[in-house]
Design a protein around this motif. Structure first.
Motif, PDB file in Angstrom:
ATOM      1  N   ASN A   1      36.572  41.713  27.624  1.00 45.80           N
ATOM      2  CA  ASN A   1      35.673  41.101  28.783  1.00 45.80           C
ATOM      3  C   ASN A   1      34.276  41.127  28.478  1.00 45.80           C
ATOM      4  OD1 ASN A   1      34.660  43.648  29.575  1.00 45.80           O
ATOM      5  ND2 ASN A   1      36.040  44.007  31.172  1.00 45.80           N
TER       6      ASN A   1
ATOM      7  N   GLU B   1      34.550  50.001  30.239  1.00 49.35           N
ATOM      8  CA  GLU B   1      35.305  50.325  31.229  1.00 49.35           C
ATOM      9  C   GLU B   1      34.671  51.174  32.441  1.00 49.35           C
ATOM     10  OE1 GLU B   1      38.244  50.408  34.062  1.00 49.35           O
ATOM     11  OE2 GLU B   1      38.446  49.500  32.254  1.00 49.35           O
TER      12      GLU B   1
ATOM     13  N   ASN C   1      32.692  48.540  34.093  1.00 46.44           N
ATOM     14  CA  ASN C   1      33.719  47.534  34.922  1.00 46.44           C
ATOM     15  C   ASN C   1      34.094  48.403  36.431  1.00 46.44           C
ATOM     16  OD1 ASN C   1      36.546  46.719  35.729  1.00 46.44           O
ATOM     17  ND2 ASN C   1      35.617  45.084  34.524  1.00 46.44           N
ATOM     18  N   GLN C   2      34.124  49.637  36.149  1.00 49.34           N
ATOM     19  CA  GLN C   2      34.716  50.580  37.525  1.00 49.34           C
ATOM     20  C   GLN C   2      33.603  50.676  38.156  1.00 49.34           C
ATOM     21  OE1 GLN C   2      37.560  51.756  37.950  1.00 49.34           O
ATOM     22  NE2 GLN C   2      36.949  52.923  39.850  1.00 49.34           N
TER      23      GLN C   2
ATOM     24  N   ARG D   1      33.488  47.526  40.277  1.00 47.05           N
ATOM     25  CA  ARG D   1      34.485  47.328  41.168  1.00 47.05           C
ATOM     26  C   ARG D   1      34.133  48.307  42.268  1.00 47.05           C
ATOM     27  NH1 ARG D   1      39.425  48.889  38.065  1.00 47.05           N
ATOM     28  NH2 ARG D   1      38.905  46.856  36.992  1.00 47.05           N
TER      29      ARG D   1
ATOM     30  N   TYR E   1      49.128  37.535  39.038  1.00 46.62           N
ATOM     31  CA  TYR E   1      47.922  38.130  38.711  1.00 46.62           C
ATOM     32  C   TYR E   1      46.701  37.881  39.575  1.00 46.62           C
ATOM     33  CZ  TYR E   1      50.017  39.457  34.059  1.00 46.62           C
ATOM     34  OH  TYR E   1      50.770  40.163  33.411  1.00 46.62           O
TER      35      TYR E   1
ATOM     36  N   SER F   1      42.355  42.021  38.924  1.00 51.08           N
ATOM     37  CA  SER F   1      42.542  43.355  38.573  1.00 51.08           C
ATOM     38  C   SER F   1      44.010  43.918  38.822  1.00 51.08           C
ATOM     39  CB  SER F   1      41.350  44.415  38.899  1.00 51.08           C
ATOM     40  OG  SER F   1      41.677  44.859  40.283  1.00 51.08           O
ATOM     41  N   THR F   2      44.251  44.835  38.390  1.00 48.80           N
ATOM     42  CA  THR F   2      45.673  45.512  38.996  1.00 48.80           C
ATOM     43  C   THR F   2      45.564  46.071  40.376  1.00 48.80           C
ATOM     44  OG1 THR F   2      45.321  47.390  37.938  1.00 48.80           O
ATOM     45  CG2 THR F   2      46.344  46.095  36.727  1.00 48.80           C
ATOM     46  N   ARG F   3      44.432  46.000  41.132  1.00 44.32           N
ATOM     47  CA  ARG F   3      44.256  46.559  42.394  1.00 44.32           C
ATOM     48  C   ARG F   3      44.804  45.222  43.316  1.00 44.32           C
ATOM     49  NH1 ARG F   3      40.057  47.986  46.497  1.00 44.32           N
ATOM     50  NH2 ARG F   3      39.027  46.425  45.435  1.00 44.32           N
TER      51      ARG F   3
ATOM     52  N   ASP G   1      37.600  41.671  42.929  1.00 45.98           N
ATOM     53  CA  ASP G   1      37.183  42.676  41.827  1.00 45.98           C
ATOM     54  C   ASP G   1      36.863  41.739  40.607  1.00 45.98           C
ATOM     55  OD1 ASP G   1      37.935  44.817  43.625  1.00 45.98           O
ATOM     56  OD2 ASP G   1      39.900  45.310  42.416  1.00 45.98           O
TER      57      ASP G   1
ATOM     58  N   ASP H   1      39.776  42.245  34.694  1.00 54.34           N
ATOM     59  CA  ASP H   1      39.945  43.492  33.806  1.00 54.34           C
ATOM     60  C   ASP H   1      39.838  42.989  32.425  1.00 54.34           C
ATOM     61  OD1 ASP H   1      40.140  45.669  35.364  1.00 54.34           O
ATOM     62  OD2 ASP H   1      42.196  45.482  35.856  1.00 54.34           O
ATOM     63  N   ASP H   2      40.783  41.803  32.191  1.00 55.98           N
ATOM     64  CA  ASP H   2      41.169  41.187  30.827  1.00 55.98           C
ATOM     65  C   ASP H   2      40.661  40.013  30.740  1.00 55.98           C
ATOM     66  OD1 ASP H   2      41.951  43.882  30.045  1.00 55.98           O
ATOM     67  OD2 ASP H   2      44.185  43.351  31.302  1.00 55.98           O
TER      68      ASP H   2
END
Length: 278
Positions: A2, A42, A45-46, A49, A84, A87-89, A110, A113-114
C-alpha cells in the motif's frame, strides 16, 4: 504494497542515481530489513485507522448517545466470500438519539489494507435513522445485540454489501445525485418480512431505498479525517408506490421524491408506519 509501505520503503531505499560498489557497514550502522519496513508501515496504517475511528466517534457523539459496543462479526465476512471493505474491520455503530436509533457502518472509511489508495477507504459511511424498531429488537442503552434482529439492521447490512461490492458510491452520488436501490426477495428476508408492512413491498417481492438524500439535520461531511473527507450517506426506506414511481421516472422521479419527503416533514428518517408521498 500500500501507499504507506511504498512511502516508508522509498525513505529507506538507497538512491540508485550514482551506483557505488558495496561498502562494509560501520559497526554502529543499523541494517533495515523488509520485515521492519512492513512493520513500520502497518504501524502507520493502524495509527491512521485509529484516527479515523476517533473522528467518527467525535462526530457521532455530537449527534446523539454513542453506544460503546458495535455490531460486528466474529470473523470478518471478507474471509468467507463476503464483499471486501477497505479493511477487514466490518462493523456497525449504534447511536441513540431521543426516540430514534441510528445504525451506521463502521469501516468503509478505514484506510485500505492491501489496495493502493491515498484516501480514507471508500470515503463514505452509510447510516439509517428510525424511531420505529420493535421493542424486542431495540434494546436499552448499553446493549446493542438485540438490534441485529431488527429490520433496520438487516436493511443497512444488505445495502452495505451492495455498496462494498461496487467499491463505494461517492462518484455515482456526485454524478447522479440521490440514488435508488431495489432489494429483491423481500419474502426471504429474516426480519424485514415480519416487521415491515405490505405498503413497502412491490408485487415482484422487492423493497426500495434512497441513498444520499434527503440530507440529515446534522453535518454529513467530515473534513477532519486523517487522509481525505468522508461523507455520511443516509439510507431512506421508501414505499412500494414510491419505488414504482422511481422505476418509471428515473432521475427526475428520484429528485421529485426527495422534494416530497422533505415537504412532508419525513426527510431522511425511515419509518414503516408513514404514508406514501406519491
Amino acid at each position: 504494497m500500500n501507499f504507506f509501505k511504498k512511502l516508508l520503503l522509498s525513505l529507506k531505499s538507497p538512491s540508485t542515481q550514482h551506483v557505488q560498489p558495496p561498502q562494509p557497514l560501520e559497526p554502529s550502522e543499523p541494517v533495515t530489513s523488509s520485515n521492519s519496513i512492513e512493520a513500520e508501515a502497518e504501524t502507520v496504517n493502524q495509527a491512521v485507522r485509529q484516527a479515523t475511528e476517533a473522528c467518527l466517534d467525535r462526530h457521532w457523539g455530537s449527534v446523539g448517545m454513542v453506544e460503546r459496543d458495535v455490531l460486528s462479526y466474529i470473523i470478518s465476512p471478507s474471509f468467507s466470500g463476503g464483499p471486501y471493505w477497505p479493511s477487514t474491520r466490518q462493523a456497525y455503530r449504534v447511536v441513540r438519539r431521543g426516540d430514534a436509533v441510528i445504525i451506521a457502518t463502521e469501516g468503509m472509511s478505514d484506510p485500505f489494507d492491501d489496495v493502493e489508495g491515498l484516501g480514507n477507504g471508500f470515503e463514505m459511511e452509510l447510516f439509517i435513522e428510525t424511531a420505529d424498531i420493535p421493542a424486542h429488537a431495540r434494546g436499552s442503552f448499553g446493549e446493542v445485540d438485540p438490534l441485529k434482529r431488527s429490520w433496520a439492521f438487516e436493511l443497512v447490512e444488505h445495502v452495505a454489501k451492495t455498496v462494498a461490492d461496487a467499491g463505494g458510491i461517492t462518484h455515482q452520488l456526485d454524478q447522479h445525485g440521490a440514488l435508488s436501490l431495489e432489494i429483491p426477495g423481500f419474502s426471504q428476508s429474516h426480519y424485514m418480512c415480519d416487521q415491515l408492512p405490505k405498503l413497502f413491498v412491490t408485487d415482484d417481492d422487492s423493497t426500495g431505498v434512497l441513498l444520499g438524500a434527503p440530507n440529515p439535520d446534522f453535518p454529513a461531511r467530515l473534513d477532519d479525517m486523517p487522509l481525505s473527507p468522508v461523507r455520511l450517506v443516509p439510507l431512506v426506506l421508501i414505499t412500494a408506490a414510491e419505488l414504482e414511481y422511481v422505476r418509471a421516472g428515473g432521475r427526475t422521479a428520484r429528485e421529485d421524491l426527495v422534494s416530497r419527503l422533505k415537504a412532508a416533514g419525513i426527510g431522511h428518517l425511515s419509518s414503516p408506519h408513514r404514508a406514501s408521498v406519491v
